[in-house]
Design a protein around this motif. Structure first.
Motif, short mmCIF file in Angstrom:
data_model
loop_
_atom_site.label_atom_id
_atom_site.label_comp_id
_atom_site.label_asym_id
_atom_site.label_seq_id
_atom_site.Cartn_x
_atom_site.Cartn_y
_atom_site.Cartn_z
N LEU A 88 93.55 11.60 61.30
CA LEU A 88 94.47 10.93 62.23
C LEU A 88 95.20 9.79 61.52
N GLN A 89 94.49 9.02 60.74
CA GLN A 89 95.10 7.91 60.01
C GLN A 89 96.17 8.43 59.04
N GLU A 90 95.88 9.51 58.36
CA GLU A 90 96.84 10.14 57.44
C GLU A 90 98.08 10.62 58.21
N ALA A 91 97.86 11.25 59.36
CA ALA A 91 98.98 11.75 60.16
C ALA A 91 99.81 10.57 60.70
N ARG A 92 99.16 9.50 61.10
CA ARG A 92 99.87 8.32 61.60
C ARG A 92 100.78 7.75 60.50
N ARG A 93 100.26 7.67 59.29
CA ARG A 93 101.04 7.17 58.16
C ARG A 93 102.25 8.07 57.91
N LYS A 94 102.05 9.38 58.00
CA LYS A 94 103.15 10.32 57.77
C LYS A 94 104.18 10.26 58.90
N CYS A 95 103.73 10.06 60.13
CA CYS A 95 104.67 9.94 61.25
C CYS A 95 105.51 8.66 61.12
N GLU A 96 104.90 7.60 60.62
CA GLU A 96 105.66 6.36 60.39
C GLU A 96 106.72 6.59 59.32
N ALA A 97 106.37 7.33 58.27
CA ALA A 97 107.35 7.63 57.22
C ALA A 97 108.44 8.55 57.76
N LEU A 98 108.06 9.45 58.65
CA LEU A 98 109.02 10.37 59.27
C LEU A 98 110.09 9.59 60.03
N ALA A 99 109.69 8.51 60.67
CA ALA A 99 110.62 7.69 61.45
C ALA A 99 111.68 7.04 60.58
N LEU A 100 111.44 6.94 59.30
CA LEU A 100 112.40 6.31 58.39
C LEU A 100 113.51 7.27 57.94
N LEU A 101 113.33 8.55 58.21
CA LEU A 101 114.35 9.52 57.82
C LEU A 101 115.56 9.39 58.74
N SER A 104 96.89 14.12 69.48
CA SER A 104 97.86 14.72 70.39
C SER A 104 98.86 13.68 70.87
N ALA A 105 98.36 12.50 71.23
CA ALA A 105 99.25 11.43 71.69
C ALA A 105 100.21 11.00 70.58
N LEU A 106 99.73 10.99 69.35
CA LEU A 106 100.59 10.65 68.21
C LEU A 106 101.74 11.64 68.09
N LEU A 107 101.44 12.92 68.22
CA LEU A 107 102.49 13.94 68.15
C LEU A 107 103.51 13.75 69.27
N ARG A 108 103.01 13.49 70.46
CA ARG A 108 103.89 13.31 71.61
C ARG A 108 104.76 12.06 71.45
N ASP A 109 104.16 10.97 71.01
CA ASP A 109 104.91 9.74 70.79
C ASP A 109 105.96 9.90 69.69
N THR A 110 105.60 10.65 68.65
CA THR A 110 106.55 10.88 67.55
C THR A 110 107.73 11.70 68.05
N LEU A 111 107.47 12.71 68.88
CA LEU A 111 108.57 13.48 69.46
C LEU A 111 109.44 12.56 70.32
N GLY A 112 108.82 11.69 71.10
CA GLY A 112 109.57 10.74 71.91
C GLY A 112 110.45 9.84 71.07
N PHE A 113 109.95 9.41 69.93
CA PHE A 113 110.75 8.58 69.04
C PHE A 113 111.96 9.37 68.53
N ILE A 114 111.73 10.63 68.17
CA ILE A 114 112.81 11.46 67.62
C ILE A 114 113.91 11.68 68.65
N ILE A 115 113.53 11.95 69.90
CA ILE A 115 114.56 12.23 70.91
C ILE A 115 115.05 10.96 71.60
N GLY A 116 114.39 9.84 71.33
CA GLY A 116 114.87 8.56 71.85
C GLY A 116 114.43 8.21 73.25
N THR A 117 113.41 8.87 73.78
CA THR A 117 112.91 8.57 75.12
C THR A 117 111.47 9.07 75.24
#
Length: 182
Positions: free
Chosen positions: A94-107, A146-159
């Motif tokens: 989970l920690q590894e995925a969280r780090r990767k999702c944070e990096a994803l947000a920088l794209l 699961s919540a991390l995935l959902r929150d990351t999708l929310g970040f991508i779509i902006g809501t």
């Protein structure tokens, strides 16, 4: 004695087809080993001195620690729900995925972010853990994933993603979903 005979059978069959097993790379684990005065696993008394088992390293299998086989957690059957061992391994993933999702947000492009989320960061990243670990061993950590995935999708779509939207997003593309595996 049964394990000695089984290993001898495997070695004979392997030799018959030209295979040579490297027993120094093998590990034998279980709960039935004897423990010497230094806390190390030993073969049961009566194991023949010429047994190939003596070339294999022995690993004790405790409820508190479990063990890793091929990089996956193997929880002791008596560990019960909420195994600390399983939770630690899930937590690291989970920690590894969280780090990767944070990096994803920088794209800079949402399409690239979504593609990487779907292809590299969704449940495919933990399928091996899901196969190897009963979900009750680390259900709260799996829910956080699961919540991390959902929150990351929310970040991508902006809501924030509503339940009905998340249900749609986790459908396969052929059913008009995004193909995110939850």
């Amino acid at each position: 004695l049964q394990l000695h005979l089984a290993l001898r059978f495997v070695l004979e069959r392997a030799a018959a087809v030209g295979l040579d097993l490297n027993l120094s790379k093998c590990q034998l684990w279980g709960t039935a080993f004897h423990v010497d005065n230094n806390g190390r696993a030993t073969l049961p008394p009566g194991t023949p001195l010429d047994s190939a088992l003596r070339q294999v390293s022995l690993v004790l299998y405790h409820p508190e620690t479990g063990l890793k086989a091929l990089g996956l957690p193997v929880c002791h059957p008596s560990a019960g729900p909420g195994s600390v061992f399983a939770r630690n391994i899930w937590g690291k993933r989970l920690q590894e995925a969280r780090r990767k999702c944070e990096a994803l947000a920088l794209l800079p492009e949402a399409h690239v972010q979504l593609t990487l989320l779907r292809c590299c960061l969704d449940a495919r990243k933990v399928n091996d853990l899901l196969r190897a670990t009963p979900l009750d061993q680390a259900s709260d950590v799996a829910a956080s994933f699961s919540a991390l995935l959902r929150d990351t999708l929310g970040f991508i779509i902006g809501t924030p993603v509503l339940d009905s939207q998340w249900a749609q997003a986790t459908l396969p593309v052929r059913y008009d979903g995004l193909g995110i595996q939850d």
